[in-house]
Design a protein around this motif. Structure first.
Motif, short mmCIF file in Angstrom:
data_model
loop_
_atom_site.label_atom_id
_atom_site.label_comp_id
_atom_site.label_asym_id
_atom_site.label_seq_id
_atom_site.Cartn_x
_atom_site.Cartn_y
_atom_site.Cartn_z
N TRP A 1 0.85 -1.18 0.00
CA TRP A 1 0.00 0.00 0.00
C TRP A 1 0.89 1.23 0.00
CZ3 TRP A 1 -2.93 -1.72 5.01
CH2 TRP A 1 -3.74 -2.83 4.73
N LEU A 2 0.64 2.15 -0.91
CA LEU A 2 1.32 3.45 -0.95
C LEU A 2 0.42 4.46 -0.26
CD1 LEU A 2 3.52 5.43 -1.97
CD2 LEU A 2 2.11 5.70 -4.03
N ILE A 3 0.98 5.17 0.71
CA ILE A 3 0.24 6.26 1.35
C ILE A 3 0.43 7.49 0.47
CG2 ILE A 3 -0.04 7.67 3.41
CD1 ILE A 3 1.05 5.22 4.99
N THR A 4 -0.63 7.86 -0.24
CA THR A 4 -0.54 8.94 -1.22
C THR A 4 -0.72 10.32 -0.59
OG1 THR A 4 -2.90 8.68 -1.75
CG2 THR A 4 -1.31 7.47 -3.13
N ASP A 5 -1.42 10.36 0.54
CA ASP A 5 -1.60 11.62 1.26
C ASP A 5 -1.96 11.26 2.70
OD1 ASP A 5 -1.77 14.35 1.76
OD2 ASP A 5 -3.79 14.56 0.95
N LYS B 1 5.48 3.43 2.19
CA LYS B 1 4.81 2.20 1.76
C LYS B 1 4.65 1.23 2.92
CE LYS B 1 6.39 2.27 -3.02
NZ LYS B 1 7.11 1.52 -4.06
N LEU B 2 3.49 0.59 2.96
CA LEU B 2 3.22 -0.48 3.92
C LEU B 2 3.29 -1.78 3.13
CD1 LEU B 2 0.15 1.15 5.72
CD2 LEU B 2 2.59 1.43 6.19
N ILE B 3 4.27 -2.61 3.47
CA ILE B 3 4.57 -3.81 2.69
C ILE B 3 4.32 -5.05 3.54
CG2 ILE B 3 6.36 -5.04 1.40
CD1 ILE B 3 7.77 -2.22 1.15
N HIS C 1 5.89 -10.92 7.02
CA HIS C 1 6.93 -9.93 7.31
C HIS C 1 6.36 -8.58 6.88
CE1 HIS C 1 10.93 -8.42 8.14
NE2 HIS C 1 10.77 -7.67 7.06
N PHE C 2 6.22 -7.66 7.83
CA PHE C 2 5.68 -6.33 7.58
C PHE C 2 6.80 -5.31 7.61
CE2 PHE C 2 4.28 -2.26 9.36
CZ PHE C 2 3.35 -1.88 8.40
N THR C 3 6.80 -4.41 6.63
CA THR C 3 7.76 -3.29 6.60
C THR C 3 6.99 -2.01 6.33
OG1 THR C 3 9.47 -4.72 5.67
CG2 THR C 3 9.81 -2.34 5.45
N HIS C 4 7.26 -0.97 7.12
CA HIS C 4 6.77 0.37 6.78
C HIS C 4 7.97 1.11 6.20
CE1 HIS C 4 4.24 4.12 7.95
NE2 HIS C 4 4.90 4.30 6.81
N LYS C 5 8.07 1.07 4.88
CA LYS C 5 9.20 1.68 4.18
C LYS C 5 9.08 3.20 4.25
CE LYS C 5 11.95 1.29 0.00
NZ LYS C 5 13.16 1.13 0.76
N GLY C 6 10.06 3.81 4.89
CA GLY C 6 10.04 5.26 5.10
C GLY C 6 9.83 5.64 6.56
N LEU C 7 9.42 4.67 7.38
CA LEU C 7 9.29 4.91 8.81
C LEU C 7 10.59 4.46 9.46
CD1 LEU C 7 7.64 5.78 11.28
CD2 LEU C 7 6.79 3.43 11.42
N THR C 8 11.44 5.42 9.74
CA THR C 8 12.77 5.14 10.30
C THR C 8 12.92 5.88 11.63
OG1 THR C 8 13.73 6.99 9.09
CG2 THR C 8 13.80 4.82 8.01
N PRO C 9 13.89 5.47 12.45
CA PRO C 9 14.07 6.11 13.76
C PRO C 9 14.33 7.61 13.70
CG PRO C 9 15.24 4.03 13.70
CD PRO C 9 14.76 4.30 12.29
#
Length: 149
Positions: free
Chosen positions: A70-74, A90-92, A105-113
């Motif tokens: 899923w791409l978070i567009t806004d 992105k929610l992968i 395996h879940f990744t929130h690409k762009g959610l970093t510390p």
């Protein structure tokens, strides 16, 4: 370079197809207001949290029995300085079935510390994936709680 994107995993006795189907039933495991559809590639949906916060999403990738992206567009997150912090992240959801057991395996690409919301989002995602979604996979019921913010 290390991957600092938030991620977590769990395994459940469920087929990969069942796992993908359950991931796509967002309101059953994520305690949010949900409108739209999340079942097919290019579907669009909106997640609302409270009065103001929202996340507009598009299913950008759907590989049967393997993956949903899923791409978070806004978005609008009124609690943070950067109210659009999740936009273009992105929610992968990767699934891998082996002998009747599926690992998610879940990744929130762009959610970093280094992003402002990480201190709230890390425990939030850990709950929604490892507690609520896992419970939905295994018992048919998610475990809802109030959002971190």
């Amino acid at each position: 370079m290390a991957n600092n994107d938030f991620n977590c995993s769990f395994s459940a006795t469920i087929t990969a197809g069942e796992a993908i189907s359950k991931i796509n039933k967002v309101p059953e495991w994520w305690g949010v207001t949900f409108t739209g559809n999340a079942e097919k590639q290019d579907d669009q949906f909106v997640i609302k949290m409270g009065e103001e916060a929202f996340f507009n999403c598009t299913v950008t990738e759907l590989v049967p029995n393997k993956k949903v992206v899923w791409l978070i567009t806004d978005c609008y997150m009124p609690w943070y300085t950067d109210k659009k912090e999740w936009a273009n992240t992105k929610l992968i959801f990767d699934v891998n079935e082996n002998n009747g057991v599926t690992e998610l395996h879940f990744t929130h690409k762009g959610l970093t510390p280094d992003v402002e919301c990480y201190k709230d989002c890390e425990p939030g995602w850990t709950h929604w994936i490892k507690t609520s979604l896992e419970s939905y996979f295994t018992t048919g019921k998610g475990v809802f709680r109030k959002p971190t913010k």
